[in-house]
Design a protein around this motif. Structure first.
Motif, mmCIF file in Angstrom:
data_model
loop_
_atom_site.group_PDB
_atom_site.id
_atom_site.type_symbol
_atom_site.label_atom_id
_atom_site.label_comp_id
_atom_site.label_asym_id
_atom_site.label_seq_id
_atom_site.Cartn_x
_atom_site.Cartn_y
_atom_site.Cartn_z
ATOM 1 N N THR A 65 -27.524 7.103 11.425
ATOM 2 C CA THR A 65 -27.960 5.848 11.979
ATOM 3 C C THR A 65 -28.530 5.153 10.818
ATOM 4 O OG1 THR A 65 -28.431 6.724 14.156
ATOM 5 C CG2 THR A 65 -29.597 4.486 13.418
ATOM 6 N N GLU A 66 -29.192 5.657 9.899
ATOM 7 C CA GLU A 66 -29.835 5.072 8.911
ATOM 8 C C GLU A 66 -28.905 4.831 7.737
ATOM 9 O OE1 GLU A 66 -32.700 8.036 7.432
ATOM 10 O OE2 GLU A 66 -34.280 7.060 8.534
ATOM 11 N N THR A 67 -27.666 5.580 7.752
ATOM 12 C CA THR A 67 -26.653 5.248 6.759
ATOM 13 C C THR A 67 -25.966 3.989 7.295
ATOM 14 O OG1 THR A 67 -26.239 7.602 6.503
ATOM 15 C CG2 THR A 67 -24.450 6.207 6.166
ATOM 16 N N PRO A 71 -26.387 1.236 4.052
ATOM 17 C CA PRO A 71 -25.358 1.828 3.687
ATOM 18 C C PRO A 71 -25.660 2.271 2.267
ATOM 19 C CG PRO A 71 -24.431 0.087 4.702
ATOM 20 C CD PRO A 71 -25.988 -0.225 4.591
ATOM 21 N N ASN A 72 -26.479 1.649 1.510
ATOM 22 C CA ASN A 72 -26.723 1.939 -0.190
ATOM 23 C C ASN A 72 -27.705 3.130 -0.039
ATOM 24 O OD1 ASN A 72 -27.419 2.167 -2.572
ATOM 25 N ND2 ASN A 72 -27.235 -0.151 -2.987
ATOM 26 N N PRO A 73 -27.306 4.269 -0.432
ATOM 27 C CA PRO A 73 -28.060 5.382 -0.520
ATOM 28 C C PRO A 73 -29.332 5.199 -1.634
ATOM 29 C CG PRO A 73 -26.081 5.977 -1.616
ATOM 30 C CD PRO A 73 -25.788 4.679 -1.228
ATOM 31 N N GLN A 74 -29.188 4.536 -2.631
ATOM 32 C CA GLN A 74 -30.479 4.243 -3.310
ATOM 33 C C GLN A 74 -31.675 3.755 -2.705
ATOM 34 O OE1 GLN A 74 -28.858 2.615 -7.061
ATOM 35 N NE2 GLN A 74 -27.979 4.343 -7.525
ATOM 36 N N ASN A 75 -30.968 2.589 -1.925
ATOM 37 C CA ASN A 75 -31.950 1.860 -1.013
ATOM 38 C C ASN A 75 -32.690 2.535 -0.094
ATOM 39 O OD1 ASN A 75 -31.045 -0.509 -2.624
ATOM 40 N ND2 ASN A 75 -29.888 -1.331 -1.077
ATOM 41 N N ARG A 76 -32.046 3.748 0.401
ATOM 42 C CA ARG A 76 -32.385 4.513 1.419
ATOM 43 C C ARG A 76 -33.835 5.663 0.747
ATOM 44 N NH1 ARG A 76 -27.179 5.130 3.133
ATOM 45 N NH2 ARG A 76 -27.167 7.416 2.537
ATOM 46 N N ILE A 77 -33.169 5.753 -0.386
ATOM 47 C CA ILE A 77 -34.192 6.739 -0.976
ATOM 48 C C ILE A 77 -35.397 6.184 -1.422
ATOM 49 C CG2 ILE A 77 -34.486 8.000 -3.021
ATOM 50 C CD1 ILE A 77 -31.452 8.739 -2.780
ATOM 51 N N PHE A 82 -41.328 4.757 -0.662
ATOM 52 C CA PHE A 82 -42.323 3.760 -0.437
ATOM 53 C C PHE A 82 -43.235 4.134 0.697
ATOM 54 C CE2 PHE A 82 -40.425 1.032 -3.644
ATOM 55 C CZ PHE A 82 -41.252 0.203 -4.167
ATOM 56 N N GLU A 83 -42.121 4.533 1.734
ATOM 57 C CA GLU A 83 -42.912 5.017 3.053
ATOM 58 C C GLU A 83 -43.976 6.217 2.658
ATOM 59 O OE1 GLU A 83 -39.922 6.094 5.738
ATOM 60 O OE2 GLU A 83 -39.376 3.824 6.133
ATOM 61 N N LYS A 89 -42.348 -2.148 1.182
ATOM 62 C CA LYS A 89 -40.996 -1.911 0.841
ATOM 63 C C LYS A 89 -40.530 -3.079 0.272
ATOM 64 C CE LYS A 89 -39.437 0.814 4.709
ATOM 65 N NZ LYS A 89 -38.459 1.112 6.045
ATOM 66 N N PRO A 90 -39.810 -3.321 -0.717
ATOM 67 C CA PRO A 90 -39.333 -4.271 -1.608
ATOM 68 C C PRO A 90 -38.531 -5.203 -0.695
ATOM 69 C CG PRO A 90 -38.325 -2.501 -2.376
ATOM 70 C CD PRO A 90 -39.270 -1.957 -1.544
ATOM 71 N N GLN A 91 -38.474 -6.488 -0.829
ATOM 72 C CA GLN A 91 -37.667 -7.220 -0.025
ATOM 73 C C GLN A 91 -36.351 -7.622 -1.083
ATOM 74 O OE1 GLN A 91 -38.212 -8.568 3.176
ATOM 75 N NE2 GLN A 91 -39.946 -7.416 3.292
ATOM 76 N N ARG A 92 -35.302 -6.950 -0.483
ATOM 77 C CA ARG A 92 -34.242 -7.055 -1.434
ATOM 78 C C ARG A 92 -32.993 -7.942 -0.540
ATOM 79 N NH1 ARG A 92 -33.761 -1.736 0.412
ATOM 80 N NH2 ARG A 92 -35.069 -1.028 -1.315
#
Length: 363
Positions: A65-67, A71-77, A82-83, A89-92
């Motif tokens: 679900t998170e994928t 979709p970007n794995p770097q953003n998920r990491i 940050f959690e 979290k940064p606003q991208r």
């Protein structure tokens, strides 16, 4: 200089080391098949297997679900880090929002008064709305679905795993005591071993009951997961509905900016033609003649209709118009006698029009 060292209980340390050693020996003998082990009852084993399946599939569903959401794995990491450090979290910007900004900027450079520039700006604004809908969908899905499931894994499932580990330790201690009772040779040694066995048996039974209660609670947890799943589906429905509404509005706005199609008149019927495909070289030769009178054709009473309609010569042969009107009329009569009813094929194909050529007759 005085150094205060912590007070170690040597007796407890030695006892713990001895217990750890006996567990290792017991586990090794079980692997080799040289000793017996206490088995859990069928009900407990079924609960334990169900817990393992629940844990494995819940972890996979959360990851998948998170994928989908990010979709970007770097953003998920990055979000995960940050959690953990409890930072915002940064606003991208999403890919849709990057596309929207580029379209709006390009439309401004091309010209807001030009059709292409206007269309780019409108599409860019719609993409911005889609990007905001996507952002809201990601946030809502995290709150109603992935976060509760991850909380279950980090809380209840970790507790179950911990208690099952303690239970396995108690089982190893119990089986080690059973082996010591069997191996005791003196009466004194046997009494000591039996006393340790009773203590180990009580601790094992107590830990097994605690673990069993926790395992049975997984059914209640799955009922909560079902509610979270319903909430996730409702969030998806709202998201896709907003996307459809946005695209329908965009489609209507773009339709207003689309230039009108030229129109053809064939056999007294109005037919839409493709944009900018009128070849004025095939306009009926009477239209080129100075003696041509528009009032000879009652279809063109309206000046506005006259601008939008073209009379097309459906013959392949070029008609030559003489300066003398009588010669022109004679030429036309001769030409009409040689009319080929199938000469309309090229014109119909050019305008992508299906037309029954059998309805065309010679005069």
């Amino acid at each position: 200089m005085n150094i205060n060292l912590p007070n170690f209980n040597v007796k407890n340390l030695v006892k713990e080391a001895g217990s750890t050693l006996s567990r290792v020996v017991q586990l090794t003998e079980e692997k080799l098949g040289t000793t017996e082990r206490t088995e859990y009852d069928n009900e407990f084993q079924n609960l334990a297997e169900r817990a393992d399946i629940t844990k494995a599939w819940t972890e996979k569903i959360v990851r998948d679900t998170e994928t989908v959401l990010i979709p970007n794995p770097q953003n998920r990491i990055e979000d995960f880090i940050f959690e953990k450090i409890e930072k915002t979290k940064p606003q991208r910007l999403s890919n849709l929002e990057h596309l929207a900004l580029d379209m709006i900027e390009a439309g401004g450079d091309f010209g807001q008064d030009l059709p292409y520039g206007q269309a780019l700006i409108k599409v860019g604004q719609a993409e911005q709305k889609l990007g905001q809908c996507e952002r809201d969908f990601i946030a809502s899905s995290g709150i109603c679905f992935t976060q509760p499931l991850r909380k279950f894994l980090d809380g209840e499932m970790k507790t179950i795993t911990k208690e099952r580990g303690i239970l396995e330790t108690k089982r190893l201690d119990l089986d080690a005591c059973k082996n010591r009772v069997k191996k005791a040779r003196s009466m004194l040694g046997q009494q000591t071993a039996e006393r340790e066995l009773r203590v180990a048996q009580a601790e094992f039974d107590r830990q097994a009951e605690i673990t069993k209660v926790l395992l049975e609670g997984i059914s209640t947890s799955q009922a909560s997961h079902l509610r979270h799943l319903h909430a996730f589906v409702e969030t998806q429905v709202r998201y896709y509905k907003h996307c459809i509404d946005t695209m329908n509005n965009l489609q209507r706005d773009l339709a207003k900016l689309r230039p009108a199609k030229p129109r053809l008149r064939i056999n007294s019927e109005d037919v839409d033609g493709p944009p900018n495909t009128i070849n004025h070289s095939i306009v009926h030769p009477l239209a080129k003649s100075n003696d041509f009178n528009t009032h000879d054709f009652n279809e063109f009473d309206d000046n506005e209709d006259l601008d939008n309609f073209h009379t097309i010569d459906i013959n392949n042969d070029e008609v030559n118009v003489d300066e003398n009107h009588e010669n022109t009329s004679s030429t036309l009569r001769n030409q009409s006698n040689n009319t080929n009813p199938f000469a309309t094929t090229d014109i119909l194909e050019q305008y992508d029009i299906e037309f029954d050529t059998s309805a065309i007759t010679s005069v």
